[in-house]
Design an enzyme around this catalytic site. Sequence first.
Site, PDB file in Angstrom:
ATOM      1  N   ASP A   1       3.729  30.486  47.845  1.00 40.09           N
ATOM      2  CA  ASP A   1       4.907  31.235  47.396  1.00 40.09           C
ATOM      3  C   ASP A   1       4.701  31.615  45.940  1.00 40.09           C
ATOM      4  O   ASP A   1       3.887  31.020  45.259  1.00 40.09           O
ATOM      5  CB  ASP A   1       6.144  30.324  47.419  1.00 40.09           C
ATOM      6  CG  ASP A   1       6.613  30.055  48.824  1.00 40.09           C
ATOM      7  OD1 ASP A   1       6.196  30.794  49.706  1.00 40.09           O
ATOM      8  OD2 ASP A   1       7.392  29.110  48.999  1.00 40.09           O
TER       9      ASP A   1
ATOM     10  N   ASP B   1       9.428  26.670  51.532  1.00 37.62           N
ATOM     11  CA  ASP B   1      10.606  25.926  51.108  1.00 37.62           C
ATOM     12  C   ASP B   1      11.789  26.091  52.061  1.00 37.62           C
ATOM     13  O   ASP B   1      12.507  25.158  52.334  1.00 37.62           O
ATOM     14  CB  ASP B   1      11.004  26.296  49.671  1.00 37.62           C
ATOM     15  CG  ASP B   1      10.998  27.797  49.432  1.00 37.62           C
ATOM     16  OD1 ASP B   1      11.142  28.559  50.404  1.00 37.62           O
ATOM     17  OD2 ASP B   1      10.853  28.216  48.275  1.00 37.62           O
TER      18      ASP B   1
ATOM     19  N   ASP C   1      10.535  28.579  57.157  1.00 35.14           N
ATOM     20  CA  ASP C   1       9.104  28.425  56.893  1.00 35.14           C
ATOM     21  C   ASP C   1       8.496  27.321  57.751  1.00 35.14           C
ATOM     22  O   ASP C   1       7.276  27.210  57.856  1.00 35.14           O
ATOM     23  CB  ASP C   1       8.860  28.065  55.417  1.00 35.14           C
ATOM     24  CG  ASP C   1       9.196  29.225  54.499  1.00 35.14           C
ATOM     25  OD1 ASP C   1       9.200  30.372  54.984  1.00 35.14           O
ATOM     26  OD2 ASP C   1       9.451  28.993  53.307  1.00 35.14           O
TER      27      ASP C   1
END
Length: 804
Positions: A241, A542, A546
Site C-alpha cells: 500500500d 489493511d 483485503d
Amino acid sequence: MVVINAVIGFLQEGKAEKALEGIRKMLSVSAHVRREGDWVEENAENLVPGDIVRLRSGDRVPADIRLLEAVSLSIEESALTGESLPAEKNQDPVEPDAGLGDRHGMAFSGTMVTAGRGTGVVTATGSETEIGRISTMISEVETLATPLTRQMDRFGKILSAVIVVMAVAMWFAGRMLHDYTTGELFLSSIGFAVAAIPEGLPAVLTITLALGVQRMASRNAITRKLNAVETLGSVTVICSDKTGTLTKNEMTVKHAVVRRAVYDVSGSGYQPEGHITLDGNPAALDGEEGLRDLVEIMAVCNDSHISQEDGFWKVTGEPTEGALRTFAAKAGFDPAAYERKAVIPFESENKFMATLNSTPDGKTVILVKGAPDRLLDRCGTQAADGGKKEPLDRRFWEAKIEELSGRGLRVLAAARKEADDGKNGLKHGDIEADLTFIGLAGIIDPPRPEAVEAVALCRTAGIGVKMITGDHAGTASAIGREMGIGNGGRTATGDELEKASDEELRELVREVDIFARTSPEHKLRLVRALQANGEVVAMTGDGVNDAPALKRADVGIAMGIKGTEATKEAADIVLADDNFSTIERAVEEGRTIYDNLRKAIIFILPTNGAEAFVILAAVAFGLVLPITPVQILWVNMVTAVTLALALAFEPAEPGVMKRPPRDPAASILGGNFLWRIAFVSLLVGGAAIGVFLFEKRIGMPLDLARTLAVNTLVFGQIFYLFNCRYLDESSISAGRLFANRAVWMTTGILLVLQLVFVYAPFMNTWFGSAPLLARHWLIPLSIGCAVFLAVEAEKALTRRWSGR
Ligand code: ATP
C-alpha cells in the site's frame, strides 16, 4: 544421558513456546472505546459492561453489545448462528423472545463486521457473552513447525530407521569378520546408533526458529503463521500500500482550489496554526465565498478529531480527515452548529463520504467529499459567484488535479447538493448525479525516508516492489518517483485492471510497478497474475476487503495500527508499525532464520557423522572402541546444547540482502552441503581414530587414549563451529571471528564442561575418562585448527568452482 538430553530438549521447547505465546499476546483483539470523553484503542479484555464502543467494517466485535447507532451495519455471525450471509443490524427493538439470529439490535462478541459502522454499549464480556457460553475459549493452537522443520523431522525418522538397520548389519558383520564377544558387539552397535542419531537436532531447530521469530517481533514484524518465516526468504515481489506504509500518513493540507482562486496553506502537522493566503495576502472566510463552501464541506463531512496531548497535536480518526479538520481550524471555521442527520461512511470501493446535514441557517444539504474523479462524475454544475451555479468545466478541474497530484499531493474534492427539508436518510442513489462541484484540497503526505532506503535494499536483494494504492495515478507516480518505485515507468489504473483479461494482466504486472485507483478486489487478481508468472508474492493490506488477497498471497502482511481485525486474521505477518521498512527487515530476518537453521543442521550432522565413522571403522578393522557409547552421548549433548545453540543467535550474514531470493523448491542442504557434511565427518572422525591409534601404539592407557579421542572430536567441533558461522563465505577475518558473542560464550562453557569431564574424579568414574597432562591438550587443539583451515580451503574452492 538420554534423560538429560530429553529434559534439555523439553526445556528448550518450552522456552520456544513461551516466546511464541508472548508474540501472540501482542495480537489480542482491540476495541475502540470511549474513555474520559475520548475514543481510545483498548485491549478487548479491558472492556466492562457499560462501556461505549465503536464498530467499523473489518472489526471483530470485542464483546456483546447493544447497538445505539448503526449505519449500514452488517455483521457476519456464522460462528454463532451458522448463517454465512452477514446479518443487517439496526437499533430498532425486537421481540422479547427473538432468537440469536433475529436480535438485530445486538452485536455479538467474536463476530466480524463486514460493512458499515455503529456504536453500542457493552452488555456482556468474556465467558458471559453468547460465544463465551458455547465455548469457553476459542484458541488457535499452532505447533512450532515450518515446512523445513517438518522435513527435518521426517528426515530424522528415516535416518533413525536406516541407522538401526545399519547397527544390526554391523552386528552381523562384526561377528563374521572378527571374533568379537556378544557383549562387545552389543556395546558397539548401541554406540553406533547413539553416535549416528542426531538427538539434539530437533530441539536446536525449534529454538532457532523461536528465537528468530522473537527477534522479528522485536523489530515490529509479528509472525502469526510460522511457515511465513521461511517463505519470506523466497519472496520475489512485495506489493505494498502507499498511504501510511510507504508514506508517513501525516497529512497536511497545502493548497485549496476553488473556481476563482488557488489558496496556499501554511503550517505542518495537525497543529491548527497556520494561515490561508491568496497570492501572499491573508484570506478570510467572510470575503471568500468559494473557500467558505469548501471548508464547510471538508469540516462537516468529517469524523475526525484533533486534540492536544503533551504539547503534541494528534488526530483521532483518519489522517486524511484530520488534515482537513486542521485546515478548517486554520480557516477559523466551527462546524459545531451543523446537525448530522445521516451518513454514507467512507469505503475504499466508493472512495467518497457523504453526510446529510441541517445547516445553522435551517437548510438541509448533502455534503460530499472524496476522490476528485469520482465526484466529477457525479457533478453537473459547479459553484459560481453569488451562490449561483454554472455548468461544470471538467477540463479546468482535471488540469488542476493533474497539477496538484503531479507534485505528489493527495487531492480531495468537495461537492454539495440541496435536499428537501424533511429528508432524513441518505442512500447511494441520492448522490449519483446532480451534485455541484465546489473545489479541491491538495494534501501533502511525505514519503518515509526509511522506506525509500528499504525499497533500494529490496532491489539489491532481487525483490521487486510494487505500489498498489487507492490514490490518484498522478499522486501515485509522483510518490513512486520519490521512492524509487517504477523507474519513472507507466502507472496502471484500476480501470485498466478491470478491462484486462487474466492473460493481459500477467503481461501488465511484468511491466508496471505502480497501480493507482485500485479497489481491494484488484489486489486478489494482481496476486494471482504475479503468482502465475512464477513470483513469490508478499502483499500488504489493511481493510476488511483485503483479506482474500492476503490469504492468497504467499506472505500476507497486515497493518497493525491501521489494519482491521479481519485483515490481521488473514495475515501471516502483522506489522506493528505499518512501516514498509519493517517488511524489508522481516525479509532479512526470514533469510537469516533460514540460514541459521541450515547452519545448525550442517553443524550438528558432522558430529554424528564423525562419531558413527569412528565406531564403524573400529568394528570393520576389529579395533577396541576409541570412544564408548556414554562418551558419545556426552559429546552429542555438550555440542548440541552449547555450540549448536550459539548459531541460533547468529546475526545476518553481511551479504544476506545482496543475494537473490531462495528458490522455494530447492532442497535445504543441496549437493555441496551434503559434501561438506561427509567431508567434515571423515576429517574429524579420521582424526579421532588416528589420535587414538597413535596413543595406543606409544603405550598410553586405554582410558587416556579415549579421553584424547573425545577431546579431538569436541575440539574439531569447536573449530568447525567458526566455519559454520558463514555458510559459504570465508570466516577468516578478525571482524567475523569476534562478531557473535554467543559463540565465544558457548565455547567457554564447553571448555569448562570438558575440563570437568577430564579432571573431575566422579566424571572419570562415570564416563571412563582420565586426567590429561597439559601437553596432551596440544593435540586436539592443533587438530581443531587443521579442521578449521581445511574447511575454509574447501569453502574457497567451492566458491571458485561455483564462480562466486
Ligand atoms: P492506500 O491504498 O495506498 O492505502 P489510499 O489510502 O489512498 O491508499 P484509500 O484509503 O482506498 O486508499 O483511498 C482512496 C481515495 O479515497 C483517496 O485517494 C481519496 O481520494 C479518497 N479518500 C480517502 N479517505 C477519504 C475520506 N475519509 N473521505 C473521503 N474520501 C477519502
